[in-house]
Design a protein around this motif. Structure first.
Motif, mmCIF file in Angstrom:
data_model
loop_
_atom_site.group_PDB
_atom_site.id
_atom_site.type_symbol
_atom_site.label_atom_id
_atom_site.label_comp_id
_atom_site.label_asym_id
_atom_site.label_seq_id
_atom_site.Cartn_x
_atom_site.Cartn_y
_atom_site.Cartn_z
ATOM 1 N N ASP A 133 69.318 49.452 -38.193
ATOM 2 C CA ASP A 133 68.831 48.295 -37.439
ATOM 3 C C ASP A 133 68.425 47.015 -38.408
ATOM 4 O O ASP A 133 67.424 47.112 -39.211
ATOM 5 C CB ASP A 133 67.526 48.760 -36.933
ATOM 6 C CG ASP A 133 66.848 47.713 -35.874
ATOM 7 O OD1 ASP A 133 66.180 48.164 -34.895
ATOM 8 O OD2 ASP A 133 67.071 46.475 -35.820
ATOM 9 N N GLN A 134 69.346 46.121 -38.468
ATOM 10 C CA GLN A 134 69.164 44.813 -39.279
ATOM 11 C C GLN A 134 67.976 43.993 -38.825
ATOM 12 O O GLN A 134 67.545 43.200 -39.803
ATOM 13 C CB GLN A 134 70.477 44.029 -39.479
ATOM 14 C CG GLN A 134 71.546 44.824 -39.923
ATOM 15 C CD GLN A 134 72.795 44.176 -40.193
ATOM 16 O OE1 GLN A 134 72.734 43.050 -40.606
ATOM 17 N NE2 GLN A 134 73.828 44.934 -40.130
ATOM 18 N N ARG A 135 67.355 44.193 -37.871
ATOM 19 C CA ARG A 135 66.148 43.471 -37.548
ATOM 20 C C ARG A 135 65.019 43.783 -38.372
ATOM 21 O O ARG A 135 64.025 42.942 -38.200
ATOM 22 C CB ARG A 135 65.912 43.555 -36.154
ATOM 23 C CG ARG A 135 66.882 43.398 -34.977
ATOM 24 C CD ARG A 135 66.585 43.732 -33.478
ATOM 25 N NE ARG A 135 66.430 45.225 -33.450
ATOM 26 C CZ ARG A 135 66.156 45.932 -32.437
ATOM 27 N NH1 ARG A 135 66.126 45.196 -31.277
ATOM 28 N NH2 ARG A 135 66.163 47.123 -32.318
ATOM 29 N N VAL A 154 70.977 44.185 -33.720
ATOM 30 C CA VAL A 154 70.684 45.483 -34.335
ATOM 31 C C VAL A 154 71.802 45.479 -35.324
ATOM 32 O O VAL A 154 71.446 45.910 -36.722
ATOM 33 C CB VAL A 154 70.831 46.649 -33.610
ATOM 34 C CG1 VAL A 154 70.927 48.122 -34.367
ATOM 35 C CG2 VAL A 154 69.668 46.677 -32.520
ATOM 36 N N VAL A 155 73.017 45.240 -34.966
ATOM 37 C CA VAL A 155 74.190 45.137 -35.951
ATOM 38 C C VAL A 155 74.777 43.553 -35.529
ATOM 39 O O VAL A 155 74.663 43.141 -34.517
ATOM 40 C CB VAL A 155 75.151 46.114 -35.524
ATOM 41 C CG1 VAL A 155 75.636 46.215 -34.131
ATOM 42 C CG2 VAL A 155 76.507 46.180 -36.642
ATOM 43 N N ALA A 161 80.286 39.156 -37.718
ATOM 44 C CA ALA A 161 81.618 39.263 -37.068
ATOM 45 C C ALA A 161 82.443 40.604 -37.350
ATOM 46 O O ALA A 161 82.624 41.212 -36.277
ATOM 47 C CB ALA A 161 82.407 37.910 -37.355
ATOM 48 N N PRO A 162 82.888 40.804 -38.482
ATOM 49 C CA PRO A 162 83.637 42.014 -38.695
ATOM 50 C C PRO A 162 82.780 43.183 -38.148
ATOM 51 O O PRO A 162 83.407 44.285 -37.488
ATOM 52 C CB PRO A 162 83.920 42.333 -40.026
ATOM 53 C CG PRO A 162 83.665 40.805 -40.417
ATOM 54 C CD PRO A 162 82.651 40.212 -39.705
ATOM 55 N N ALA A 163 81.414 43.236 -38.545
ATOM 56 C CA ALA A 163 80.692 44.753 -38.150
ATOM 57 C C ALA A 163 80.400 44.722 -36.646
ATOM 58 O O ALA A 163 80.603 45.882 -36.107
ATOM 59 C CB ALA A 163 79.287 44.532 -38.929
ATOM 60 N N ILE A 164 80.452 43.759 -36.001
ATOM 61 C CA ILE A 164 80.339 44.044 -34.509
ATOM 62 C C ILE A 164 81.658 44.311 -33.827
ATOM 63 O O ILE A 164 81.637 44.870 -32.991
ATOM 64 C CB ILE A 164 79.529 42.661 -33.900
ATOM 65 C CG1 ILE A 164 80.363 41.359 -33.806
ATOM 66 C CG2 ILE A 164 78.288 42.576 -34.068
ATOM 67 C CD1 ILE A 164 79.693 40.227 -33.151
ATOM 68 N N THR A 202 76.896 37.852 -45.253
ATOM 69 C CA THR A 202 78.381 38.155 -45.148
ATOM 70 C C THR A 202 78.669 39.348 -46.085
ATOM 71 O O THR A 202 79.860 39.469 -46.655
ATOM 72 C CB THR A 202 79.175 36.893 -45.737
ATOM 73 O OG1 THR A 202 78.980 36.763 -46.882
ATOM 74 C CG2 THR A 202 79.049 35.835 -44.780
ATOM 75 N N GLY A 203 77.856 40.352 -46.316
ATOM 76 C CA GLY A 203 78.087 41.338 -47.241
ATOM 77 C C GLY A 203 78.374 42.671 -46.335
ATOM 78 O O GLY A 203 78.982 42.485 -45.236
ATOM 79 N N ALA A 204 77.969 43.826 -47.077
ATOM 80 C CA ALA A 204 78.398 45.071 -46.278
ATOM 81 C C ALA A 204 77.509 45.087 -45.016
ATOM 82 O O ALA A 204 78.069 46.100 -44.170
ATOM 83 C CB ALA A 204 77.883 46.292 -47.391
ATOM 84 N N LEU A 205 76.363 44.510 -44.892
ATOM 85 C CA LEU A 205 75.625 44.486 -43.478
ATOM 86 C C LEU A 205 76.533 43.870 -42.476
ATOM 87 O O LEU A 205 76.187 44.105 -41.199
ATOM 88 C CB LEU A 205 74.377 44.197 -43.971
ATOM 89 C CG LEU A 205 73.534 44.716 -44.683
ATOM 90 C CD1 LEU A 205 71.975 43.940 -44.741
ATOM 91 C CD2 LEU A 205 72.988 46.331 -44.047
#
Ligand SMILES: CSC[C@H]1O[C@H](OP(=O)(O)O)[C@H](O)[C@@H]1O
Length: 346
Positions: A18-20, A45-46, A49-52, A156-159
Protein backbone atom coordinates in the motif's frame (compact mmCIF):
# COMPACT_ATOMS: atom_id res chain seq x y z
CA UNK A 1 18.04 -5.22 -8.44
CA UNK A 2 16.13 -3.44 -5.70
CA UNK A 3 14.65 -5.62 -2.96
CA UNK A 4 11.58 -3.39 -3.01
CA UNK A 5 8.52 -4.65 -4.86
CA UNK A 6 5.10 -3.15 -5.37
CA UNK A 7 3.06 -6.28 -6.01
CA UNK A 8 3.10 -10.08 -5.82
CA UNK A 9 0.79 -12.98 -6.68
CA UNK A 10 0.50 -14.90 -3.40
CA UNK A 11 -1.90 -17.68 -2.36
CA UNK A 12 -4.11 -17.23 -5.38
CA UNK A 13 -4.60 -13.49 -5.00
CA UNK A 14 -2.83 -10.22 -5.83
CA UNK A 15 -1.06 -8.57 -2.93
CA UNK A 16 -0.16 -4.89 -3.19
CA UNK A 17 2.24 -2.90 -1.03
CA UNK A 18 0.00 0.00 0.00
CA UNK A 19 1.97 2.98 -1.33
CA UNK A 20 -0.34 5.45 0.38
CA UNK A 21 1.30 4.48 3.69
CA UNK A 22 4.99 4.48 2.64
CA UNK A 23 7.53 5.18 3.93
CA UNK A 24 6.02 5.14 7.43
CA UNK A 25 4.32 1.76 7.12
CA UNK A 26 4.78 -1.31 4.93
CA UNK A 27 1.33 -2.87 4.71
CA UNK A 28 0.22 -5.39 2.08
CA UNK A 29 -3.33 -5.18 0.75
CA UNK A 30 -4.84 -8.43 -0.59
CA UNK A 31 -7.05 -8.20 -3.69
CA UNK A 32 -9.15 -11.28 -4.47
CA UNK A 33 -11.48 -9.78 -7.09
CA UNK A 34 -11.36 -7.60 -10.19
CA UNK A 35 -13.33 -4.90 -8.36
CA UNK A 36 -10.77 -4.82 -5.53
CA UNK A 37 -7.95 -4.46 -8.06
CA UNK A 38 -9.79 -1.64 -9.85
CA UNK A 39 -10.36 0.14 -6.52
CA UNK A 40 -6.69 -0.30 -5.56
CA UNK A 41 -5.54 1.25 -8.85
CA UNK A 42 -8.03 4.12 -8.60
CA UNK A 43 -7.11 4.79 -4.96
CA UNK A 44 -3.36 4.61 -5.75
CA UNK A 45 -2.64 1.73 -3.44
CA UNK A 46 -0.56 0.71 -6.45
CA UNK A 47 0.55 3.42 -8.90
CA UNK A 48 3.08 3.93 -11.64
CA UNK A 49 2.18 3.22 -15.25
CA UNK A 50 3.89 -0.19 -15.62
CA UNK A 51 2.88 -1.34 -12.13
CA UNK A 52 -0.80 -0.59 -12.70
CA UNK A 53 -0.60 -2.47 -16.00
CA UNK A 54 0.82 -5.52 -14.24
CA UNK A 55 -1.78 -5.23 -11.47
CA UNK A 56 -4.48 -5.08 -14.15
CA UNK A 57 -3.14 -8.26 -15.73
CA UNK A 58 -3.45 -10.12 -12.41
CA UNK A 59 -6.87 -8.51 -11.97
CA UNK A 60 -7.92 -10.15 -15.24
CA UNK A 61 -6.96 -13.52 -13.76
CA UNK A 62 -9.24 -12.85 -10.80
CA UNK A 63 -12.02 -11.75 -13.14
CA UNK A 64 -11.72 -14.97 -15.16
CA UNK A 65 -11.80 -17.11 -12.01
CA UNK A 66 -15.06 -15.51 -10.88
CA UNK A 67 -16.64 -15.62 -14.34
CA UNK A 68 -15.76 -19.28 -14.88
CA UNK A 69 -16.92 -20.29 -11.39
CA UNK A 70 -20.23 -18.55 -11.82
CA UNK A 71 -21.00 -19.14 -15.49
CA UNK A 72 -19.03 -22.14 -16.77
CA UNK A 73 -18.73 -22.05 -20.57
CA UNK A 74 -20.47 -18.64 -20.69
CA UNK A 75 -17.61 -17.00 -18.77
CA UNK A 76 -16.34 -15.02 -21.77
CA UNK A 77 -19.54 -12.94 -21.89
CA UNK A 78 -19.32 -12.13 -18.20
CA UNK A 79 -15.64 -11.22 -17.88
CA UNK A 80 -15.90 -8.20 -20.22
CA UNK A 81 -17.58 -6.01 -17.59
CA UNK A 82 -14.82 -6.73 -15.08
CA UNK A 83 -12.06 -6.04 -17.61
CA UNK A 84 -13.74 -2.72 -18.49
CA UNK A 85 -13.95 -1.88 -14.78
CA UNK A 86 -10.20 -2.39 -14.37
CA UNK A 87 -9.34 -0.48 -17.57
CA UNK A 88 -11.44 2.50 -16.44
CA UNK A 89 -9.68 2.84 -13.07
CA UNK A 90 -7.30 5.61 -14.30
CA UNK A 91 -7.30 7.30 -17.73
CA UNK A 92 -3.79 8.58 -18.50
CA UNK A 93 -1.34 5.68 -18.24
CA UNK A 94 -1.73 3.73 -21.48
CA UNK A 95 -0.10 0.68 -19.85
CA UNK A 96 -3.37 -0.02 -18.02
CA UNK A 97 -5.45 -0.34 -21.20
CA UNK A 98 -2.56 -2.10 -22.94
CA UNK A 99 -2.39 -4.82 -20.28
CA UNK A 100 -6.15 -5.36 -20.23
CA UNK A 101 -6.22 -5.64 -24.03
CA UNK A 102 -3.25 -8.03 -23.93
CA UNK A 103 -5.10 -10.27 -21.44
CA UNK A 104 -8.39 -10.01 -23.35
CA UNK A 105 -6.51 -11.15 -26.46
CA UNK A 106 -5.78 -14.46 -24.73
CA UNK A 107 -9.41 -15.34 -24.05
CA UNK A 108 -10.51 -16.62 -27.44
CA UNK A 109 -8.23 -19.64 -27.63
CA UNK A 110 -8.75 -20.80 -24.03
CA UNK A 111 -10.70 -24.00 -23.33
CA UNK A 112 -11.88 -25.19 -19.91
CA UNK A 113 -10.72 -23.35 -16.78
CA UNK A 114 -9.03 -20.15 -18.05
CA UNK A 115 -7.15 -19.34 -14.85
CA UNK A 116 -3.89 -21.29 -15.38
CA UNK A 117 -3.30 -19.88 -18.86
CA UNK A 118 -4.25 -16.33 -17.86
CA UNK A 119 -2.02 -16.49 -14.79
CA UNK A 120 0.84 -17.52 -17.06
CA UNK A 121 0.03 -14.55 -19.34
CA UNK A 122 -0.01 -12.15 -16.38
CA UNK A 123 3.29 -13.50 -15.07
CA UNK A 124 4.76 -13.04 -18.57
CA UNK A 125 3.73 -9.37 -18.55
CA UNK A 126 5.31 -8.99 -15.12
CA UNK A 127 8.56 -10.74 -16.10
CA UNK A 128 8.78 -8.86 -19.41
CA UNK A 129 8.48 -5.55 -17.57
CA UNK A 130 11.39 -6.41 -15.29
CA UNK A 131 13.49 -7.50 -18.25
CA UNK A 132 12.57 -4.31 -20.12
CA UNK A 133 13.62 -2.19 -17.13
CA UNK A 134 17.06 -3.76 -17.02
CA UNK A 135 17.49 -3.28 -20.76
CA UNK A 136 16.39 0.37 -20.53
CA UNK A 137 18.70 0.90 -17.57
CA UNK A 138 21.69 -0.19 -19.65
CA UNK A 139 20.77 2.02 -22.60
CA UNK A 140 20.01 5.02 -20.40
CA UNK A 141 23.04 4.69 -18.13
CA UNK A 142 25.34 4.71 -21.17
CA UNK A 143 24.13 8.26 -21.95
CA UNK A 144 25.26 9.62 -18.55
CA UNK A 145 28.80 10.96 -18.19
CA UNK A 146 30.64 9.72 -15.06
CA UNK A 147 30.33 12.08 -12.12
CA UNK A 148 26.96 13.49 -13.20
CA UNK A 149 24.35 15.06 -11.01
CA UNK A 150 20.78 14.26 -12.11
CA UNK A 151 17.27 15.33 -11.17
CA UNK A 152 14.40 12.87 -11.17
CA UNK A 153 10.70 13.56 -10.72
CA UNK A 154 7.98 11.47 -9.12
CA UNK A 155 8.62 7.76 -8.53
CA UNK A 156 9.70 5.52 -11.37
CA UNK A 157 11.39 2.79 -9.38
CA UNK A 158 10.55 -0.72 -8.26
CA UNK A 159 7.38 0.70 -6.70
CA UNK A 160 6.16 1.96 -10.07
CA UNK A 161 7.03 -1.11 -12.13
CA UNK A 162 7.55 -4.85 -11.95
CA UNK A 163 11.00 -4.20 -10.48
CA UNK A 164 14.22 -2.11 -10.83
CA UNK A 165 12.35 0.81 -12.39
CA UNK A 166 12.32 2.90 -15.53
CA UNK A 167 13.98 6.31 -14.90
CA UNK A 168 15.05 5.20 -11.45
CA UNK A 169 16.29 1.95 -12.98
CA UNK A 170 18.58 4.02 -15.22
CA UNK A 171 19.78 5.89 -12.13
CA UNK A 172 20.34 2.64 -10.20
CA UNK A 173 22.40 1.13 -13.01
CA UNK A 174 24.27 4.37 -13.75
CA UNK A 175 25.17 4.65 -10.05
CA UNK A 176 26.42 1.07 -10.01
CA UNK A 177 28.64 2.01 -12.97
CA UNK A 178 30.04 5.04 -11.12
CA UNK A 179 28.33 7.55 -13.40
CA UNK A 180 26.17 9.29 -10.77
CA UNK A 181 27.67 11.79 -8.35
CA UNK A 182 24.34 12.72 -6.78
CA UNK A 183 20.61 12.39 -7.37
CA UNK A 184 18.21 15.21 -6.71
CA UNK A 185 14.66 14.04 -5.97
CA UNK A 186 11.87 16.53 -6.10
CA UNK A 187 9.02 16.00 -3.69
CA UNK A 188 6.35 15.77 -6.42
CA UNK A 189 3.36 17.49 -4.89
CA UNK A 190 0.59 16.80 -4.12
CA UNK A 191 0.96 13.02 -3.71
CA UNK A 192 4.66 13.22 -2.81
CA UNK A 193 5.82 10.23 -4.85
CA UNK A 194 9.31 11.73 -4.83
CA UNK A 195 9.62 12.54 -1.14
CA UNK A 196 7.83 9.42 0.11
CA UNK A 197 8.71 6.77 -2.47
CA UNK A 198 11.79 7.66 -4.52
CA UNK A 199 13.69 8.94 -1.50
CA UNK A 200 12.83 5.69 0.29
CA UNK A 201 14.01 3.54 -2.62
CA UNK A 202 17.27 5.49 -2.98
CA UNK A 203 17.92 5.29 0.75
CA UNK A 204 17.35 1.52 0.64
CA UNK A 205 19.99 1.34 -2.11
CA UNK A 206 22.45 3.70 -0.42
CA UNK A 207 22.50 6.03 -3.44
CA UNK A 208 23.53 9.63 -2.55
CA UNK A 209 20.53 11.87 -2.96
CA UNK A 210 18.97 15.08 -1.73
CA UNK A 211 15.31 16.10 -1.66
CA UNK A 212 14.22 19.42 -3.19
CA UNK A 213 10.87 21.13 -3.47
CA UNK A 214 9.24 21.02 -6.90
CA UNK A 215 9.65 24.78 -7.26
CA UNK A 216 13.44 24.48 -6.92
CA UNK A 217 13.94 22.89 -10.35
CA UNK A 218 15.07 26.02 -12.23
CA UNK A 219 17.31 27.22 -9.38
CA UNK A 220 18.79 23.71 -9.05
CA UNK A 221 19.71 23.65 -12.74
CA UNK A 222 21.08 27.19 -12.46
CA UNK A 223 23.18 26.65 -9.35
CA UNK A 224 24.11 22.96 -9.07
CA UNK A 225 23.79 22.16 -12.78
CA UNK A 226 22.52 18.57 -12.96
CA UNK A 227 23.38 17.21 -16.39
CA UNK A 228 20.09 15.39 -16.84
CA UNK A 229 16.44 15.45 -15.91
CA UNK A 230 15.50 11.74 -15.97
CA UNK A 231 11.80 10.90 -15.83
CA UNK A 232 9.31 8.17 -16.62
CA UNK A 233 6.17 8.40 -18.71
CA UNK A 234 2.52 7.45 -18.63
CA UNK A 235 1.79 7.85 -22.32
CA UNK A 236 4.05 8.75 -25.24
CA UNK A 237 2.13 10.08 -28.26
CA UNK A 238 3.13 9.28 -31.84
CA UNK A 239 5.11 12.53 -32.13
CA UNK A 240 6.95 12.04 -28.81
CA UNK A 241 4.85 14.40 -26.69
CA UNK A 242 4.94 12.72 -23.27
CA UNK A 243 2.39 12.63 -20.48
CA UNK A 244 4.01 12.25 -17.09
CA UNK A 245 3.53 13.37 -13.50
CA UNK A 246 2.52 17.00 -13.06
CA UNK A 247 5.65 19.09 -12.80
CA UNK A 248 7.57 17.22 -15.48
CA UNK A 249 6.92 19.93 -18.09
CA UNK A 250 8.09 22.62 -15.67
CA UNK A 251 11.28 20.73 -14.88
CA UNK A 252 11.91 20.09 -18.58
CA UNK A 253 11.62 23.82 -19.33
CA UNK A 254 14.07 24.54 -16.54
CA UNK A 255 16.48 21.89 -17.80
CA UNK A 256 16.40 23.23 -21.35
CA UNK A 257 16.87 26.81 -20.14
CA UNK A 258 20.11 25.77 -18.42
CA UNK A 259 21.57 23.44 -21.02
CA UNK A 260 20.70 20.21 -19.23
CA UNK A 261 19.23 17.31 -21.16
CA UNK A 262 15.89 15.53 -20.69
CA UNK A 263 15.67 11.74 -20.77
CA UNK A 264 12.31 9.95 -20.81
CA UNK A 265 12.55 6.27 -19.87
CA UNK A 266 9.57 4.05 -20.68
CA UNK A 267 8.86 0.55 -22.02
CA UNK A 268 7.18 0.05 -25.38
CA UNK A 269 3.91 -0.57 -23.51
CA UNK A 270 3.87 3.19 -22.75
CA UNK A 271 4.05 4.20 -26.41
CA UNK A 272 0.67 5.10 -27.92
CA UNK A 273 1.03 5.42 -31.71
CA UNK A 274 -2.75 5.80 -31.99
CA UNK A 275 -2.55 9.17 -30.23
CA UNK A 276 -1.07 11.65 -32.72
CA UNK A 277 0.20 14.25 -30.25
CA UNK A 278 -0.06 15.44 -26.66
CA UNK A 279 -3.22 17.47 -27.22
CA UNK A 280 -5.17 14.22 -27.50
CA UNK A 281 -3.96 12.73 -24.20
CA UNK A 282 -6.56 12.66 -21.41
CA UNK A 283 -4.97 14.16 -18.29
CA UNK A 284 -6.36 12.74 -15.06
CA UNK A 285 -7.70 15.26 -12.56
CA UNK A 286 -8.04 14.08 -8.99
CA UNK A 287 -10.11 15.40 -6.05
CA UNK A 288 -9.29 18.87 -4.72
CA UNK A 289 -8.70 17.55 -1.22
CA UNK A 290 -5.67 15.60 -2.45
CA UNK A 291 -4.22 19.09 -2.99
CA UNK A 292 -5.75 21.05 -0.12
CA UNK A 293 -4.97 18.44 2.55
CA UNK A 294 -1.63 16.96 3.57
CA UNK A 295 -1.44 13.94 5.89
CA UNK A 296 -5.04 14.59 6.89
CA UNK A 297 -4.40 18.24 7.76
CA UNK A 298 -6.00 21.09 5.79
CA UNK A 299 -3.31 23.28 4.15
CA UNK A 300 -5.87 25.58 2.51
CA UNK A 301 -9.01 27.27 3.84
CA UNK A 302 -11.94 24.88 4.22
CA UNK A 303 -13.80 24.51 0.93
CA UNK A 304 -11.17 26.39 -1.06
CA UNK A 305 -11.35 25.42 -4.75
CA UNK A 306 -8.43 23.68 -6.46
CA UNK A 307 -7.45 22.51 -9.94
CA UNK A 308 -5.61 19.21 -9.52
CA UNK A 309 -4.38 17.75 -12.81
CA UNK A 310 -1.98 14.95 -11.80
CA UNK A 311 -0.16 14.76 -15.15
CA UNK A 312 1.12 17.21 -17.70
CA UNK A 313 2.38 16.81 -21.25
CA UNK A 314 5.97 17.66 -22.13
CA UNK A 315 6.34 18.59 -25.82
CA UNK A 316 8.70 16.33 -27.73
CA UNK A 317 10.96 19.26 -28.63
CA UNK A 318 11.94 19.52 -24.95
CA UNK A 319 12.97 15.84 -24.85
CA UNK A 320 16.53 14.92 -25.82
CA UNK A 321 16.15 11.13 -25.63
CA UNK A 322 13.43 8.56 -25.18
CA UNK A 323 14.89 5.31 -23.82
CA UNK A 324 12.93 2.07 -24.21
CA UNK A 325 13.92 -1.60 -23.96
CA UNK A 326 14.89 -1.71 -27.64
CA UNK A 327 17.17 1.33 -27.62
CA UNK A 328 17.30 5.12 -27.64
CA UNK A 329 15.36 7.56 -29.80
CA UNK A 330 17.41 10.77 -29.88
CA UNK A 331 15.57 14.07 -30.46
CA UNK A 332 12.23 12.24 -30.82
CA UNK A 333 9.66 13.35 -33.36
CA UNK A 334 6.90 11.60 -35.28
CA UNK A 335 9.19 10.43 -38.08
CA UNK A 336 11.98 9.17 -35.84
CA UNK A 337 9.52 7.31 -33.59
CA UNK A 338 7.68 5.79 -36.56
CA UNK A 339 10.98 4.64 -38.09
CA UNK A 340 12.13 3.21 -34.74
CA UNK A 341 8.89 1.27 -34.23
CA UNK A 342 8.82 0.09 -37.85
CA UNK A 343 12.36 -1.26 -37.51
CA UNK A 344 11.20 -3.40 -34.57
CA UNK A 345 8.73 -5.21 -36.79
CA UNK A 346 5.24 -6.41 -35.79
C1 LIG B 1 7.43 4.31 -14.30
S1 LIG B 1 6.07 5.05 -13.53
C2 LIG B 1 5.45 6.11 -14.74
C3 LIG B 1 4.73 7.30 -14.16
O1 LIG B 1 3.59 6.96 -13.29
C4 LIG B 1 3.54 7.93 -12.22
O2 LIG B 1 2.25 8.45 -12.01
P1 LIG B 1 1.38 7.95 -10.73
O3 LIG B 1 2.29 7.95 -9.54
O4 LIG B 1 0.25 8.98 -10.63
O5 LIG B 1 0.86 6.59 -11.11
C5 LIG B 1 4.46 9.01 -12.70
O6 LIG B 1 3.83 9.83 -13.68
C6 LIG B 1 5.57 8.19 -13.30
O7 LIG B 1 6.50 8.92 -14.00
Amino acid sequence: MSAVCALRWQGGALELLDQRLLPAQQLWLRCASAAEVADAIRDMVVRGAPAIGIAAAYGAVLAARAAYAGHGTGWRDVIVADLDLIAAARPTAVNLAWAVQRMAGCLAELAGDPEPALLAAARAIHDQDIAANHAMAAYGAALIEPGSRVLTHCNTGALATGGHGTALGVIRTAHAQGRIREVFVDETRPWLQGARLTAWELQQDGIPARLVVDGAAAWLFARLRPAWLIVGADRIAANGDTANKIGTYTAALAARAHGARVMVVAPLSTFDPATPDGSAIEVEERPAQELTCLAGQAIAPAGFAAWNPVFDVTPADLIDAIVCEHGVIERPDAARIADFLAALGP
